[in-house]
Design an enzyme around this catalytic site. Structure first.
Site, PDB file in Angstrom:
ATOM      1  N   ASP A   1      54.523  49.805 -18.988  1.00 24.21           N
ATOM      2  CA  ASP A   1      54.376  49.115 -20.267  1.00 24.21           C
ATOM      3  C   ASP A   1      54.465  47.599 -20.161  1.00 24.21           C
ATOM      4  OD1 ASP A   1      57.239  49.108 -19.669  1.00 24.21           O
ATOM      5  OD2 ASP A   1      57.508  48.385 -21.718  1.00 24.21           O
TER       6      ASP A   1
ATOM      7  N   ASP B   1      59.606  48.397  -7.757  1.00 16.01           N
ATOM      8  CA  ASP B   1      59.336  46.956  -7.756  1.00 16.01           C
ATOM      9  C   ASP B   1      60.454  46.265  -6.961  1.00 16.01           C
ATOM     10  OD1 ASP B   1      58.700  44.352  -8.328  1.00 16.01           O
ATOM     11  OD2 ASP B   1      58.607  44.579 -10.486  1.00 16.01           O
TER      12      ASP B   1
ATOM     13  N   GLY C   1      58.962  55.278 -18.076  1.00 22.41           N
ATOM     14  CA  GLY C   1      57.695  55.074 -17.377  1.00 22.41           C
ATOM     15  C   GLY C   1      57.163  56.276 -16.627  1.00 22.41           C
TER      16      GLY C   1
END
Ligand code: PRP
Length: 183
Positions: A161, A105, A47
């Site tokens: 993604d 996250d 990422g």
């Protein structure tokens, strides 16, 4: 030409102009803090590849780059720790290290990574993340440099993604529920 992925996006959270501004700001802060230091930027693939490419070009200081591949998830369920799939090639002992991430996250990836890299005795270890999603946090970790904050939404683009797609979107968008709900 219209981007064929646009139709799957419900709304744009950060457009290209806004992203450019954020990267410029982050680059400016880090360049100021690391003046004369030659930090090693550690990007956690996949990422963060887009973030790294833009971030490093906004640094006005010497720096080096290296990559790691780690996995923190088996399927969609968090395992609570990471597996190293590809390690650094650089010896980070006595180096100023900056981990460059696209998003924090749950924090599980970074928390484990920080513990691992600390054992290698870097001179300093800091975290720069393009996005922070505090609502997802399961592990106590915070970044030293944060570009922007997002809520509890399914976001894609700019490296992020869904099933390996949408990483090449030049903006950060919220994915339409219809795209992922039938899976
Ligand atoms: C994403 C992202 C971070 C990590 C953050 O990577 O790039 O590395 O998850 O999540 P966490 O804070 O909950 O640990 P992912 O594992 O999806 O791999 P990718 O970069 O290849 O998409």
């Amino acid at each position: 030409m219209k981007n064929e992925m646009d139709q799957d996006i419900q709304k744009i959270l950060y457009n290209e102009r806004e992203i450019k501004g954020i990267m410029k700001k982050l680059g400016g802060e880090v360049s100021r803090d690391y003046a004369g230091k030659n930090p090693l930027l550690v990007a956690v693939l996949k990422g963060s590849v887009v973030v790294l490419a833009d971030f490093m070009r906004n640094l006005s200081i010497n720096c080096e780059i290296d990559f790691m591949i780690v996995s923190s998830y088996a399927g969609t369920k968090s395992k609570g720790s990471i597996t190293i799939i590809q390690d650094l090639r650089t010896d980070i002992c006595d180096r100023d290290v900056i981990i460059v991430e696209d998003i924090i996250d749950s924090g599980i990836t970074l928390n484990s990574l920080v513990e691992l890299l600390k054992q290698r005795n870097p001179r300093s270890l800091k975290i720069c993340t393009f996005l922070d999603k505090p609502s997802g946090r399961q592990s106590e970790i915070s970044a030293d440099y944060v570009g922007g904050t997002v809520g509890n939404e399914f976001i894609v683009g700019y490296g992020l993604d869904y099933n390996e797609k949408y990483r090449n979107l030049p903006y950060i968008g919220v994915l339409k529920e219809s795209v992922y709900s039938h899976n």
